[in-house]
Design a protein around this motif. Structure first.
Motif, PDB file in Angstrom:
ATOM      1  N   ASN A  28       9.626   3.196  -0.719  1.00  0.00           N
ATOM      2  CA  ASN A  28      10.795   3.871  -1.282  1.00  0.00           C
ATOM      3  C   ASN A  28      10.650   4.138  -2.773  1.00  0.00           C
ATOM      4  O   ASN A  28      11.110   5.166  -3.272  1.00  0.00           O
ATOM      5  CB  ASN A  28      12.057   3.061  -0.993  1.00  0.00           C
ATOM      6  N   SER A  29      10.010   3.233  -3.494  1.00  0.00           N
ATOM      7  CA  SER A  29       9.818   3.416  -4.933  1.00  0.00           C
ATOM      8  C   SER A  29       8.941   4.625  -5.211  1.00  0.00           C
ATOM      9  O   SER A  29       9.182   5.375  -6.166  1.00  0.00           O
ATOM     10  CB  SER A  29       9.188   2.160  -5.544  1.00  0.00           C
ATOM     11  N   ARG A  30       7.931   4.838  -4.391  1.00  0.00           N
ATOM     12  CA  ARG A  30       7.040   5.984  -4.571  1.00  0.00           C
ATOM     13  C   ARG A  30       7.759   7.320  -4.404  1.00  0.00           C
ATOM     14  O   ARG A  30       7.270   8.344  -4.863  1.00  0.00           O
ATOM     15  CB  ARG A  30       5.878   5.901  -3.591  1.00  0.00           C
ATOM     16  N   LYS A  31       8.924   7.318  -3.779  1.00  0.00           N
ATOM     17  CA  LYS A  31       9.712   8.541  -3.581  1.00  0.00           C
ATOM     18  C   LYS A  31      10.600   8.856  -4.781  1.00  0.00           C
ATOM     19  O   LYS A  31      11.155   9.950  -4.870  1.00  0.00           O
ATOM     20  CB  LYS A  31      10.578   8.408  -2.328  1.00  0.00           C
ATOM     21  N   GLU A  32      10.732   7.913  -5.706  1.00  0.00           N
ATOM     22  CA  GLU A  32      11.579   8.125  -6.880  1.00  0.00           C
ATOM     23  C   GLU A  32      10.905   9.115  -7.835  1.00  0.00           C
ATOM     24  O   GLU A  32       9.706   9.015  -8.091  1.00  0.00           O
ATOM     25  CB  GLU A  32      11.809   6.805  -7.622  1.00  0.00           C
ATOM     26  N   SER A  33      11.689  10.033  -8.358  1.00  0.00           N
ATOM     27  CA  SER A  33      11.120  11.052  -9.254  1.00  0.00           C
ATOM     28  C   SER A  33      10.570  10.457 -10.545  1.00  0.00           C
ATOM     29  O   SER A  33       9.659  11.018 -11.148  1.00  0.00           O
ATOM     30  CB  SER A  33      12.174  12.114  -9.569  1.00  0.00           C
ATOM     31  N   PHE A  51       0.323  -8.827  -6.435  1.00  0.00           N
ATOM     32  CA  PHE A  51       0.584  -8.093  -7.671  1.00  0.00           C
ATOM     33  C   PHE A  51       1.191  -6.738  -7.356  1.00  0.00           C
ATOM     34  O   PHE A  51       0.845  -6.115  -6.353  1.00  0.00           O
ATOM     35  CB  PHE A  51      -0.730  -7.831  -8.437  1.00  0.00           C
ATOM     36  N   LEU A  52       2.067  -6.292  -8.226  1.00  0.00           N
ATOM     37  CA  LEU A  52       2.532  -4.911  -8.235  1.00  0.00           C
ATOM     38  C   LEU A  52       2.130  -4.316  -9.569  1.00  0.00           C
ATOM     39  O   LEU A  52       2.305  -4.951 -10.620  1.00  0.00           O
ATOM     40  CB  LEU A  52       4.060  -4.820  -8.107  1.00  0.00           C
ATOM     41  N   ILE A  53       1.584  -3.128  -9.538  1.00  0.00           N
ATOM     42  CA  ILE A  53       1.377  -2.339 -10.747  1.00  0.00           C
ATOM     43  C   ILE A  53       2.353  -1.177 -10.641  1.00  0.00           C
ATOM     44  O   ILE A  53       2.299  -0.395  -9.684  1.00  0.00           O
ATOM     45  CB  ILE A  53      -0.068  -1.799 -10.863  1.00  0.00           C
ATOM     46  N   GLU A  54       3.261  -1.092 -11.606  1.00  0.00           N
ATOM     47  CA  GLU A  54       4.311  -0.082 -11.592  1.00  0.00           C
ATOM     48  C   GLU A  54       4.163   0.799 -12.835  1.00  0.00           C
ATOM     49  O   GLU A  54       4.111   0.276 -13.943  1.00  0.00           O
ATOM     50  CB  GLU A  54       5.688  -0.735 -11.594  1.00  0.00           C
ATOM     51  N   LYS A  64      16.372   2.946 -14.013  1.00  0.00           N
ATOM     52  CA  LYS A  64      16.957   3.595 -12.828  1.00  0.00           C
ATOM     53  C   LYS A  64      16.417   2.962 -11.555  1.00  0.00           C
ATOM     54  O   LYS A  64      17.156   2.767 -10.587  1.00  0.00           O
ATOM     55  CB  LYS A  64      16.652   5.094 -12.830  1.00  0.00           C
ATOM     56  N   HIS A  65      15.119   2.661 -11.540  1.00  0.00           N
ATOM     57  CA  HIS A  65      14.501   2.017 -10.377  1.00  0.00           C
ATOM     58  C   HIS A  65      15.215   0.714 -10.049  1.00  0.00           C
ATOM     59  O   HIS A  65      15.474   0.414  -8.879  1.00  0.00           O
ATOM     60  CB  HIS A  65      13.009   1.765 -10.653  1.00  0.00           C
ATOM     61  N   ARG A  66      15.546  -0.053 -11.054  1.00  0.00           N
ATOM     62  CA  ARG A  66      16.194  -1.358 -10.851  1.00  0.00           C
ATOM     63  C   ARG A  66      17.622  -1.237 -10.322  1.00  0.00           C
ATOM     64  O   ARG A  66      18.213  -2.240  -9.934  1.00  0.00           O
ATOM     65  CB  ARG A  66      16.173  -2.154 -12.143  1.00  0.00           C
ATOM     66  N   GLU A  67      18.166  -0.020 -10.300  1.00  0.00           N
ATOM     67  CA  GLU A  67      19.509   0.205  -9.776  1.00  0.00           C
ATOM     68  C   GLU A  67      19.500   0.748  -8.347  1.00  0.00           C
ATOM     69  O   GLU A  67      20.552   0.919  -7.747  1.00  0.00           O
ATOM     70  CB  GLU A  67      20.260   1.187 -10.679  1.00  0.00           C
ATOM     71  N   ILE A  72      17.216  -3.480  -5.124  1.00  0.00           N
ATOM     72  CA  ILE A  72      18.205  -4.565  -5.090  1.00  0.00           C
ATOM     73  C   ILE A  72      18.047  -5.392  -3.816  1.00  0.00           C
ATOM     74  O   ILE A  72      18.039  -6.628  -3.857  1.00  0.00           O
ATOM     75  CB  ILE A  72      19.632  -3.994  -5.233  1.00  0.00           C
ATOM     76  N   ASN A  73      17.899  -4.728  -2.670  1.00  0.00           N
ATOM     77  CA  ASN A  73      17.717  -5.445  -1.400  1.00  0.00           C
ATOM     78  C   ASN A  73      16.409  -6.215  -1.384  1.00  0.00           C
ATOM     79  O   ASN A  73      16.352  -7.359  -0.919  1.00  0.00           O
ATOM     80  CB  ASN A  73      17.776  -4.477  -0.220  1.00  0.00           C
ATOM     81  N   TRP A  74      15.341  -5.586  -1.868  1.00  0.00           N
ATOM     82  CA  TRP A  74      14.040  -6.249  -1.908  1.00  0.00           C
ATOM     83  C   TRP A  74      14.117  -7.518  -2.740  1.00  0.00           C
ATOM     84  O   TRP A  74      13.685  -8.582  -2.300  1.00  0.00           O
ATOM     85  CB  TRP A  74      12.988  -5.287  -2.479  1.00  0.00           C
ATOM     86  N   LYS A  75      14.672  -7.418  -3.931  1.00  0.00           N
ATOM     87  CA  LYS A  75      14.732  -8.576  -4.823  1.00  0.00           C
ATOM     88  C   LYS A  75      15.542  -9.705  -4.184  1.00  0.00           C
ATOM     89  O   LYS A  75      15.128 -10.869  -4.212  1.00  0.00           O
ATOM     90  CB  LYS A  75      15.330  -8.175  -6.170  1.00  0.00           C
ATOM     91  N   LYS A  76      16.662  -9.357  -3.578  1.00  0.00           N
ATOM     92  CA  LYS A  76      17.496 -10.365  -2.914  1.00  0.00           C
ATOM     93  C   LYS A  76      16.722 -11.047  -1.778  1.00  0.00           C
ATOM     94  O   LYS A  76      16.804 -12.260  -1.610  1.00  0.00           O
ATOM     95  CB  LYS A  76      18.757  -9.688  -2.367  1.00  0.00           C
ATOM     96  N   ASN A  77      15.922 -10.282  -1.051  1.00  0.00           N
ATOM     97  CA  ASN A  77      15.213 -10.809   0.117  1.00  0.00           C
ATOM     98  C   ASN A  77      13.953 -11.600  -0.222  1.00  0.00           C
ATOM     99  O   ASN A  77      13.547 -12.463   0.556  1.00  0.00           O
ATOM    100  CB  ASN A  77      14.847  -9.676   1.075  1.00  0.00           C
ATOM    101  N   ILE A  78      13.319 -11.322  -1.352  1.00  0.00           N
ATOM    102  CA  ILE A  78      12.038 -11.992  -1.620  1.00  0.00           C
ATOM    103  C   ILE A  78      12.165 -13.253  -2.466  1.00  0.00           C
ATOM    104  O   ILE A  78      11.244 -14.074  -2.478  1.00  0.00           O
ATOM    105  CB  ILE A  78      10.996 -11.027  -2.263  1.00  0.00           C
TER     106      ILE A  78
END
Length: 95
Positions: A28-33, A51-54, A64-67, A72-78
């Motif tokens: 989903n993040s890759r779909k963000e403009s 690791f994540l490279i962002e 904006k990504h953090r909103e 939000i769901n990912w962070k809550k779940n991991i």
């Protein structure tokens, strides 16, 4: 541009769940403009370290990504899957 590297040390019995949750966030993040690149790695042979490279076009795009719902769901779940809080490192971009 804004780039970060995030390190996760996951409970060894939670790696499958972490991967599943993180792949949803990555897709989903890759779909963000505002996202230029979003890459997910697993360390070998220490398979419980990830690791994540962002890379974002701007700091505003990162905020904006953090909103987004998927973040939000990912962070809550991991969070409960981690051995300790994740670590974020700022990166300098040369190319």
């Amino acid at each position: 541009m804004k780039a970060v590297q995030v390190t996760f040390i996951v409970k060894e019995d939670c790696c499958k769940d972490f991967i599943e949750q993180t792949l949803i966030n990555v897709d989903n993040s890759r779909k963000e403009s505002g996202v230029k690149n979003f890459i997910f790695f697993q360390k070998a042979p220490e398979n419980h370290i990830f690791f994540l490279i962002e890379v974002y076009y701007s700091v505003e795009d990162q905020l904006k990504h953090r909103e987004t719902d998927h973040y939000i769901n990912w962070k809550k779940n991991i969070l409960q899957l981690l051995e300790k809080p994740y670590e974020i490192n700022e990166l300098k971009i040369y190319s």
